[in-house]
Design a protein around this motif. Structure first.
Motif, PDB file in Angstrom:
ATOM      1  N   UNK A 630       0.807  -1.226   0.000  1.00  0.00           N
ATOM      2  CA  UNK A 630       0.000   0.000   0.000  1.00  0.00           C
ATOM      3  C   UNK A 630       0.835   1.269   0.000  1.00  0.00           C
ATOM      4  N   UNK A 631       2.143   1.164   0.255  1.00  0.00           N
ATOM      5  CA  UNK A 631       3.032   2.325   0.271  1.00  0.00           C
ATOM      6  C   UNK A 631       2.489   3.387   1.232  1.00  0.00           C
ATOM      7  N   UNK A 632       2.368   4.644   0.772  1.00  0.00           N
ATOM      8  CA  UNK A 632       1.983   5.731   1.681  1.00  0.00           C
ATOM      9  C   UNK A 632       0.548   5.659   2.169  1.00  0.00           C
ATOM     10  N   UNK A 633      -0.258   4.813   1.566  1.00  0.00           N
ATOM     11  CA  UNK A 633      -1.604   4.593   2.099  1.00  0.00           C
ATOM     12  C   UNK A 633      -1.512   4.035   3.513  1.00  0.00           C
ATOM     13  N   UNK A 634      -0.345   3.481   3.864  1.00  0.00           N
ATOM     14  CA  UNK A 634      -0.085   3.038   5.238  1.00  0.00           C
ATOM     15  C   UNK A 634      -0.319   4.169   6.234  1.00  0.00           C
ATOM     16  N   UNK A 635       0.011   5.375   5.846  1.00  0.00           N
ATOM     17  CA  UNK A 635      -0.106   6.519   6.762  1.00  0.00           C
ATOM     18  C   UNK A 635      -1.526   6.651   7.317  1.00  0.00           C
ATOM     19  N   UNK A 905      -8.903  11.296   1.341  1.00  0.00           N
ATOM     20  CA  UNK A 905      -8.313  10.001   1.032  1.00  0.00           C
ATOM     21  C   UNK A 905      -6.805  10.063   1.065  1.00  0.00           C
ATOM     22  N   UNK A 906      -6.152   9.253   0.226  1.00  0.00           N
ATOM     23  CA  UNK A 906      -4.691   9.241   0.165  1.00  0.00           C
ATOM     24  C   UNK A 906      -4.247   8.448  -1.058  1.00  0.00           C
ATOM     25  N   UNK A 907      -3.040   8.750  -1.513  1.00  0.00           N
ATOM     26  CA  UNK A 907      -2.412   8.010  -2.597  1.00  0.00           C
ATOM     27  C   UNK A 907      -1.143   7.340  -2.092  1.00  0.00           C
ATOM     28  N   UNK A 908      -0.720   6.301  -2.821  1.00  0.00           N
ATOM     29  CA  UNK A 908       0.497   5.588  -2.468  1.00  0.00           C
ATOM     30  C   UNK A 908       1.456   5.535  -3.651  1.00  0.00           C
ATOM     31  N   UNK A 909       2.748   5.580  -3.365  1.00  0.00           N
ATOM     32  CA  UNK A 909       3.783   5.655  -4.385  1.00  0.00           C
ATOM     33  C   UNK A 909       3.747   4.442  -5.321  1.00  0.00           C
ATOM     34  N   UNK A 910       3.368   3.288  -4.834  1.00  0.00           N
ATOM     35  CA  UNK A 910       3.369   2.083  -5.655  1.00  0.00           C
ATOM     36  C   UNK A 910       2.196   2.025  -6.642  1.00  0.00           C
ATOM     37  N   UNK A 911       1.310   3.014  -6.566  1.00  0.00           N
ATOM     38  CA  UNK A 911       0.161   3.044  -7.464  1.00  0.00           C
ATOM     39  C   UNK A 911      -1.141   2.736  -6.775  1.00  0.00           C
ATOM     40  N   UNK A 912      -1.178   2.941  -5.464  1.00  0.00           N
ATOM     41  CA  UNK A 912      -2.374   2.648  -4.678  1.00  0.00           C
ATOM     42  C   UNK A 912      -3.135   3.931  -4.365  1.00  0.00           C
ATOM     43  N   UNK A 913      -4.385   3.751  -3.932  1.00  0.00           N
ATOM     44  CA  UNK A 913      -5.243   4.934  -3.772  1.00  0.00           C
ATOM     45  C   UNK A 913      -6.549   4.540  -3.106  1.00  0.00           C
ATOM     46  N   UNK A 924     -13.944   4.721  -3.115  1.00  0.00           N
ATOM     47  CA  UNK A 924     -13.231   4.240  -4.295  1.00  0.00           C
ATOM     48  C   UNK A 924     -11.849   3.770  -3.876  1.00  0.00           C
ATOM     49  N   UNK A 925     -11.510   2.559  -4.266  1.00  0.00           N
ATOM     50  CA  UNK A 925     -10.195   1.996  -3.955  1.00  0.00           C
ATOM     51  C   UNK A 925      -9.556   1.516  -5.243  1.00  0.00           C
ATOM     52  N   UNK A 926      -8.295   1.872  -5.416  1.00  0.00           N
ATOM     53  CA  UNK A 926      -7.532   1.437  -6.587  1.00  0.00           C
ATOM     54  C   UNK A 926      -6.196   0.909  -6.109  1.00  0.00           C
ATOM     55  N   UNK A 927      -5.911  -0.328  -6.448  1.00  0.00           N
ATOM     56  CA  UNK A 927      -4.638  -0.939  -6.080  1.00  0.00           C
ATOM     57  C   UNK A 927      -3.903  -1.369  -7.343  1.00  0.00           C
ATOM     58  N   UNK A 928      -2.649  -0.962  -7.443  1.00  0.00           N
ATOM     59  CA  UNK A 928      -1.839  -1.390  -8.579  1.00  0.00           C
ATOM     60  C   UNK A 928      -0.381  -1.464  -8.138  1.00  0.00           C
ATOM     61  N   UNK A 929       0.442  -1.977  -9.006  1.00  0.00           N
ATOM     62  CA  UNK A 929       1.895  -1.991  -8.781  1.00  0.00           C
ATOM     63  C   UNK A 929       2.567  -1.296  -9.952  1.00  0.00           C
ATOM     64  N   UNK A 930       2.240  -0.036 -10.118  1.00  0.00           N
ATOM     65  CA  UNK A 930       2.733   0.728 -11.268  1.00  0.00           C
ATOM     66  C   UNK A 930       4.257   0.820 -11.256  1.00  0.00           C
ATOM     67  N   UNK A 931       4.914   0.543 -10.118  1.00  0.00           N
ATOM     68  CA  UNK A 931       6.385   0.599 -10.047  1.00  0.00           C
ATOM     69  C   UNK A 931       7.026  -0.674 -10.583  1.00  0.00           C
ATOM     70  N   UNK A 936      10.397   4.508 -12.409  1.00  0.00           N
ATOM     71  CA  UNK A 936      10.506   5.607 -13.383  1.00  0.00           C
ATOM     72  C   UNK A 936       9.278   5.691 -14.283  1.00  0.00           C
ATOM     73  N   UNK A 937       8.448   4.684 -14.249  1.00  0.00           N
ATOM     74  CA  UNK A 937       7.205   4.697 -15.016  1.00  0.00           C
ATOM     75  C   UNK A 937       6.135   5.438 -14.217  1.00  0.00           C
ATOM     76  N   UNK A 938       5.831   6.660 -14.613  1.00  0.00           N
ATOM     77  CA  UNK A 938       4.831   7.447 -13.902  1.00  0.00           C
ATOM     78  C   UNK A 938       3.619   7.763 -14.773  1.00  0.00           C
ATOM     79  N   UNK A 939       3.337   6.879 -15.725  1.00  0.00           N
ATOM     80  CA  UNK A 939       2.204   7.111 -16.610  1.00  0.00           C
ATOM     81  C   UNK A 939       0.877   7.083 -15.861  1.00  0.00           C
ATOM     82  N   UNK A 940       0.855   6.426 -14.721  1.00  0.00           N
ATOM     83  CA  UNK A 940      -0.395   6.373 -13.953  1.00  0.00           C
ATOM     84  C   UNK A 940      -0.868   7.778 -13.585  1.00  0.00           C
ATOM     85  N   UNK A 941       0.094   8.670 -13.346  1.00  0.00           N
ATOM     86  CA  UNK A 941      -0.258  10.055 -13.004  1.00  0.00           C
ATOM     87  C   UNK A 941      -0.529  10.877 -14.244  1.00  0.00           C
ATOM     88  N   UNK A 942       0.301  10.713 -15.270  1.00  0.00           N
ATOM     89  CA  UNK A 942       0.095  11.503 -16.484  1.00  0.00           C
ATOM     90  C   UNK A 942      -1.221  11.145 -17.164  1.00  0.00           C
TER      91      UNK A 942
END
Length: 972
Positions: A630-635, A905-913, A924-931, A936-942
Motif C-alpha cells: 500500500x506504500x503511503x496509504x499506510x499513513x 483520502x490518500x495516494x500511495x507511491x506504488x500506485x495505490x489509492x 473508491x479503492x484502486x490498487x496497482x503496482x505501477x512501479x 521511473x514509469x509514472x504514466x499512472x499520473x500523467x
C-alpha cells in the motif's frame, strides 16, 4: 397491450390464410421441440417439419443462446409463415440455456413482500426472450402447491397461499405481456395437489369441485380477468370435472366446457407436452393429438410424431369428427398471436453482442436483489445474527454434501478470517468423529447443507448421515449456524434444527443464494424473507425473522446503490487503457456506495510479460484476493487510525508538540513543532531522507556489518529476500530524523518523517507495536484478514503482487517485502509504508471512515475525532486534513473535478489509492503496482488513472436518474 383474439380478423391474418392449404392450417396448430445442443441430424429433422409440413411453431429446450439463435434464423428462413417460438422459461431463459441469467425459483421468491419486483422480472425475462427471437413463455406456474409431496411442482410454485400465488403470478404475467411476450399460466386446472409426476404417469386429483373452484381455479380466474394471454392444460385425471378418467388435456368438459365456456377464456390454449406419459400411456401419438384438438386446445405442444398426428387429424376431418371451420378459426387465432408478437414484420436475430445483451448489469442486479429478499431466517437464538465482535470469534465453515469450496464459503472469507471444512452427505462414523474433534477449537461454526434434491421420493436429498452429523454437532458449546441450500420442504426432513443457534433457508444452491446467505449472517444485508409454505408446525407459512443489515459491506451491482449501470464499462476502459499504455501491469478496482460494493474487479497481470523478471515464464493474472504493497496509504490506514484511537483514550492530541510525543526530540529543532502542523505537512520537516545510502559502499554493495543473509538476534529485520538488517536500525533512523535540518521556508511540504516515528509513540503509549495495536483495535474487529505488515509470514508469495526491481539498493525483484527503502530498514514496520492488503479488506477500513468510525456494530473511532481529522485545517493555504489528503486546487493531483471539498483520502507511491466522497456516500479503492518493473514509469499520473476512476464513480452516482427497479409499478 394483452393479446386480443380480435386480431384474427386483421388484414395480415386474412392474407396469410389465403396462402395456406387446409393441411397447412392444421399444421399451424403444432409446436415442435427443438434443441441447440444436439446433432445435425436432429436439427435437420426439425427443418423437415418446418419445410415439408409447415408446423406453426417451435418450443426450444436445452442449448446455448448463440447456437439457438442461429437455429431460429435457419428455421425461420425455411418457414412459409413465420414461426411462433416458445420456451419453458419459468426462471428465465437460464432455465434452458447456458451462459444466461437464471432468476430464482418461484418458491424462492414466494415469501418476498415486494411483488412489484416480479413485474420488473417479467419485463426483463420478456426482453431476453425477444432478443432471442422468442414470443411465448410457458410461465408463470400458478399452481397452488398445497401438497408437500408434490413431485413435479414443488419449488416451481410460489407457495400454498392462493392470494400470494395470484398476485405474484399477475405481476410476472403483466411484466412479460407489457413487454410483448405472451404469458402462459400453467397447469390448468391446477397441479399443486398431486403426488404423481405427470411426466411419468397420469396423476389423480382426489378433491371435489368446490375445492377446485375455490383454490385451484382462483389464480387462473383472477389472471384471466386481468388480461392473461395464454393457458396451458395439465395432464391430470380429475373425476370431479370429468368422470371418464380422460386426461384433462384431452377432456372437452375441462378445456371447452370449463375453461372456454364457464370461465370465458378467449386467449390461447396450449396443451402440456404431448410426449408425456400422463397422456400417451393410455392414448398413443396421433390419437392423443386428435383428442386434444377435439377437447378444444388451440396449440399442441411437443407432439411426439408430427406426420402421424397431421395424417390422423386430416382423417378425423374427413370423417366429420373435426370441423375444418373450427381448424380455420384456431389457425386464425394462432396467426393473430403471431401478429401480436410482431411476426408480421419478422426480422432475423442479430447475433452481434448477443451474450452481452442477455447478461446485462440490470439483469444481474435484479436476480441478485430477488435473492436478497428471498433468503429466510427461521431461528436466531439470543439475536446471534448478524454476528458481532469478529475479534472474539474463531470461525469455521463446514459444508455437508460437497467437497469443493462453495460460494457461501468464499463469501464468508470476504467478511472474516475462517477455516473451511467439508464432509460428504454419506460420511462414515469415523469421518464424523474426526470432524467433531477438528471443529473443537472454533467457537462459531457455519454449517452449509448443500447438494440437496427436489424430490420427496428421495427425501429431498437429506441422507440419514446428514441427520446424524447435525445431531452430533448442534447443541454443543459452540455456536452453530445452519444454512440450508435447498428445497423448503427439506427442512421437515432435517432433524435437530431446533437445537441450532440460527437457521437460514436459501431455497436453492445458486451463487446468489449462497452469497446472500453469508451477507445476512454478517449483517451486510438484513433478513426479510418469509416461508411461502408450511414445512412443519415449527415452521409454518409466513415464518421468517428480520435482522439489521448495513452494518458491514454488502455486495451487489451498481443499480443496488442507485448508480449508473455503465460504471463497469467505463472503469474497464480506463484500466484496460492504462494497461495497454503500459502504465501498470495490472490492478484491482473496488467501488462501494451506501455500503454496497458495486464493483470489485481485477485486471491484467502481476508483471508485464516482457519484463526481465518474467523471461521464459508467464505472469499470473491479477485476482481479487491478491495483496498489494500500500506504500503511503499506510499513513492513513495504520498510523493515523492508531493516533485517533489514542486520542480517544486521552493519550494524544494534535496540539501536542513533537517533543512531548517523542522524548528523543527534546532539545532538537523538532521539540516545539506542533503535531497539527506536522500532520498537515507544514512543520518544515524534510520530505524524506535516503537512509539506505549511508549503508552501502561506493560500488553499491551492502556494507556487511549492517546486513546479513540470514536472520539472527543481531539481524532480525527483513529488508528483502536473503537480506536481514541489524536490530539497531530503528534507533539509527530515529536519530537521523532528530538531527535533520528543517526547511528554510515555512509552507506545505509533504513529509514521511513524522510517520516513521509514530510506531515508537504507539508502542510507548499502548505497550504494543503498531501492527499489534492496529490489529487489535481495527483489523480484527473489521474482519480485515489481509491488512497487516510483512505479509509473507501469513500468505503465500503467489498471492502477493510484486513491486519494483530494485537496481540500486537491494539488487533484486521486490516481492513480498516492502518497496520503500526506509520502511525496509525498519523490518517493514513503519507508519509511512509497509502495510499490505487486498482491496476488500482495505475497503472495510475505509468504509469505517465513511461511516463516521463505526463498522460491524462497533464504534472504533469517535465520530468527533474522525471529523476533526478529516476537515481542512488551514484552508485555503493548505488543503490537508490531519493526515488525510483532501482535494487539491489541481484536481488531477489527487481527486477529480467533481469531488467535493468534504472528500478525503490518500495516494500511495506504488500506485495505490483510496478516496471517500461523503456527499455521494462513495468509497473508491484502486490498487496497482505501477512501479513494476521500475518506479521511473509514472504514466499512472500523467494519464490520471486513479482520479479518472473517481470521476466516473461520482458521475455514475450523480447521473443515475430517477428511474429504478423498485419504481417500476405496473398499471392495470
Amino acid at each position: 397491450m394483452p393479446f386480443a383474439p380480435q386480431l384474427a380478423s386483421s388484414h395480415w391474418v386474412d392474407s396469410v390464410m389465403k396462402t395456406l392449404t387446409p393441411d397447412q392450417r392444421v399444421a399451424q396448430l403444432f409446436m415442435v421441440a427443438a434443441y441447440s445442443n444436439r446433432k445435425r441430424i436432429d436439427e435437420d429433422s426439425v427443418s423437415t417439419l418446418v419445410q415439408q409440413y409447415g408446423v406453426g411453431g417451435l418450443i426450444f429446450f436445452q442449448g446455448g443462446p448463440v447456437r439457438q439463435s442461429k437455429l431460429v434464423n435457419r428455421y425461420q428462413s425455411q418457414a412459409k409463415v413465420p414461426l411462433l417460438v416458445a420456451m419453458d422459461g419459468e426462471w428465465g431463459v437460464g432455465m434452458r440455456l447456458d451462459s444466461t441469467t437464471r432468476f430464482p425459483y418461484q418458491m424462492s421468491m414466494g415469501g418476498i413482500r415486494d411483488n412489484q419486483l416480479l413485474y420488473t422480472m417479467g419485463q426483463e425475462i420478456a426482453r431476453q426472450f425477444k432478443r432471442l427471437g422468442m414470443h411465448v413463455n410457458f410461465a408463470p406456474v400458478v399452481d397452488v402447491n398445497n401438497n408437500a409431496n408434490n413431485p413435479v411442482i414443488g419449488f416451481r410454485s410460489w407457495g400454498e397461499n392462493r392470494e400470494n400465488v395470484t398476485e405474484k403470478s399477475y405481476q410476472y404475467m403483466k411484466g412479460m405481456q407489457d413487454a410483448g411476450v405472451l404469458a402462459v399460466a400453467k397447469h390448468f386446472p391446477g397441479h399443486g395437489d398431486t403426488d404423481t409426476d405427470s411426466h411419468l404417469a397420469l396423476p389423480l386429483i382426489r378433491v371435489d369441485q368446490r375445492r377446485i373452484d375455490t383454490l385451484e381455479l382462483f389464480p387462473f380466474r383472477s389472471l384471466m380477468r386481468r388480461g392473461l394471454g395464454g393457458v396451458m392444460i395439465a395432464h391430470l385425471n380429475i373425476p370431479a370435472l370429468d368422470s371418464t378418467g380422460m386426461p384433462s388435456t384431452l377432456s372437452k368438459p375441462i378445456v371447452t366446457g370449463l375453461l372456454k365456456q364457464k370461465l370465458g377464456f378467449e386467449g390461447m390454449v396450449f396443451t402440456d407436452a404431448m410426449n408425456m406419459k400422463g397422456v400417451i400411456s393410455k392414448y398413443p401419438p396421433g390419437d392423443a393429438d386428435v383428442r386434444a384438438i377435439l377437447a378444444g386446445n388451440d396449440i399442441l405442444e411437443f407432439s411426439r410424431n408430427i406426420p402421424l398426428a397431421l395424417r390422423m387429424v386430416r382423417e378425423a376431418i374427413n370423417k366429420g369428427l373435426i370441423n375444418q371451420e373450427e381448424i380455420d378459426t384456431r389457425c386464425r387465432k394462432v396467426l393473430a398471436l403471431k401478429q401480436w408478437a410482431g411476426l408480421n414484420h419478422y426480422k432475423p436475430i442479430n447475433l452481434k453482442n448477443l451474450y452481452q445483451d442477455l447478461n446485462t448489469p440490470h439483469a444481474n442486479y435484479l436476480t441478485r436483489r430477488l435473492s436478497e429478499l428471498s433468503v429466510t431466517l427461521l431461528r436466531n437464538q439470543n439475536k446471534l445474527l448478524p454476528l458481532q465482535r469478529l475479534d472474539t470469534l474463531r470461525l469455521a465453515t463446514l459444508t455437508i454434501g460437497t467437497k469443493d469450496t462453495t460460494f457461501f464459503q468464499r463469501m464468508v472469507a470476504d467478511y472474516a478470517p475462517v477455516q473451511h471444512f467439508w464432509l460428504p452427505a454419506t460420511a462414515s462414523l469415523n469421518e464424523l468423529t474426526a470432524m467433531r474433534e477438528t471443529l473443537k477449537p472454533y467457537n462459531t461454526v457455519l454449517i452449509g447443507v448443500n447438494n440437496l434434491g427436489s424430490l420427496p421420493a428421495t427425501n429431498f436429498g437429506v441422507t440419514p448421515e446428514v441427520n446424524v452429523m447435525l445431531h452430533e454437532l448442534v447443541g454443543q458449546k459452540q455456536k452453530m449456524i445452519v444454512s440450508v441450500f435447498g428445497n423448503a420442504y427439506s427442512l421437515s426432513r432435517i432433524r435437530d434444527l431446533d437445537r441450532a443457534d440460527a437457521v437460514l433457508l436459501a431455497y436453492q444452491e445458486s451463487q446468489n443464494a449462497q452469497e446472500v446467505t453469508a451477507e445476512i449472517i454478517f449483517g451486510g444485508l438484513g433478513a426479510t424473507g418469509k416461508l411461502p409454505v408450511t414445512v412443519s408446525s415449527r415452521y409454518p407459512i409466513g415464518a421468517g425473522l428480520t435482522t439489521q443489515g448495513g452494518i458491514r459491506l454488502a455486495y451487489s451491482y451498481p443499480e443496488a446503490a442507485r448508480m449508473n449501470n455503465n460504471l463497469e464499462a467505463r472503469v474497464d476502459s480506463i484500466v484496460n487503457g492504462a494497461i495497454a499504455a503500459k502504465a501498470l501491469p495490472g490492478a484491482e478496482v473496488l467501488i462501494a456506495r451506501k455500503g454496497v460494493v458495486v464493483l470489485r474487479k481485477s485486471y491484467g497481470t502481476h508483471s508485464f510479460a516482457d519484463a526481465p523478471a518474467q523471461a521464459g515464464k508467464s505472469s499470473r493474472p491479477v485476482r481479487n484476493t491478491d495483496i498489494y504493497d500500500l506504500a503511503s496509504v499506510t499513513k492513513v490506514s495504520a498510523a493515523l487510525p492508531s493516533l485517533m484511537k489514542l486520542q480517544d483514550e486521552g493519550k494524544f492530541n494534535p496540539d501536542m508538540t513533537m517533543g512531548q510525543v517523542f522524548p528523543e526530540f527534546k532539545g532538537t529543532n523538532k521539540n516545539d513543532l506542533k503535531l497539527r502542523d506536522v500532520l498537515t505537512h507544514q512543520a518544515r520537516l524534510k520530505a524524506w531522507i535516503p537512509f539506505w545510502q549511508n549503508y552501502v559502499k561506493k560500488d553499491g554493495t551492502l556494507r556487511h556489518r549492517f546486513f546479513h543473509a540470514d536472520s539472527s538476534r543481531r539481524y532480525p529485520l527483513p529488508v528483502a529476500r536473503n537480506i536481514w538488517a541489524r536490530k539497531d536500525f530503528p534507533a539509527r533512523i530515529h536519530k537521523a530524523i532528530g538531527g535533520s535540518p528543517l526547511n528554510d521556508k515555512p509552507g506545505y511540504v509533504y513529509s514521511d518523517l513524522s510517520f516513521i516515528m509514530y510506531p515508537a509513540f504507539v508502542q510507548a503509549a499502548s505497550g504494543q507495536t503498531i501492527d499489534q495495536f492496529a490489529q487489535q483495535n481495527f483489523y480484527k474487529p473489521l474482519g480485515a484478514t489481509t491488512l497487516g505488515y510483512n505479509p509473507t509470514r501469513r500468505f503465500p508469495l503467489a498471492r502477493i503482487v510484486p513491486t519494483e526491481y530494485d537496481s540500486l539498493f537491494r539488487k533484486q525483484q521486490l516481492h513480498g517485502t516492502v518497496h520503500d527503502e526506509g520502511a525496509a530498514l525498519l523490518g517493514g514496520l513503519s507508519g509511512h509504508a509497509g502495510l499490505f492488503a487486498d482491496a476488500n479488506d482495505l475497503a472495510k477500513l475505509v468504509q469505517m471512515y465513511a461511516w463516521n468510525g463505526r463498522y460491524g456494530g462497533q464504534q472504533l473511532i469517535k465520530p468527533e475525532t474522525l471529523a476533526e481529522y478529516e476537515r481542512c485545517q488551514f484552508c485555503p493555504d493548505n488543503r490537508r486534513g490531519l493526515g488525510f489528503d483532501r482535494p487539491a486546487t489541481n484536481p488531477a493531483v489527487n481527486a477529480s473535478k467533481n469531488a467535493s471539498q468534504s472528500s478525503f483520502g490518500h495516494t500511495g507511491f506504488t500506485g495505490t489509492y483510496w478516496w471517500v466522497e461523503p456527499k455521494e456516500d462513495l468509497v473508491v479503492i484502486f490498487l496497482s503496482n505501477r512501479v513494476n518493473p521500475t518506479r521511473r514509469n509514472n504514466k499512472i499520473s500523467s494519464l490520471n488513472v486513479r482520479t479518472n476512476i473517481l470521476q466516473v464513480a461520482i458521475e455514475a452516482a450523480q447521473k443515475v436518474g430517477k428511474a429504478s427497479v423498485e419504481s417500476a409499478v405496473p398499471k392495470e
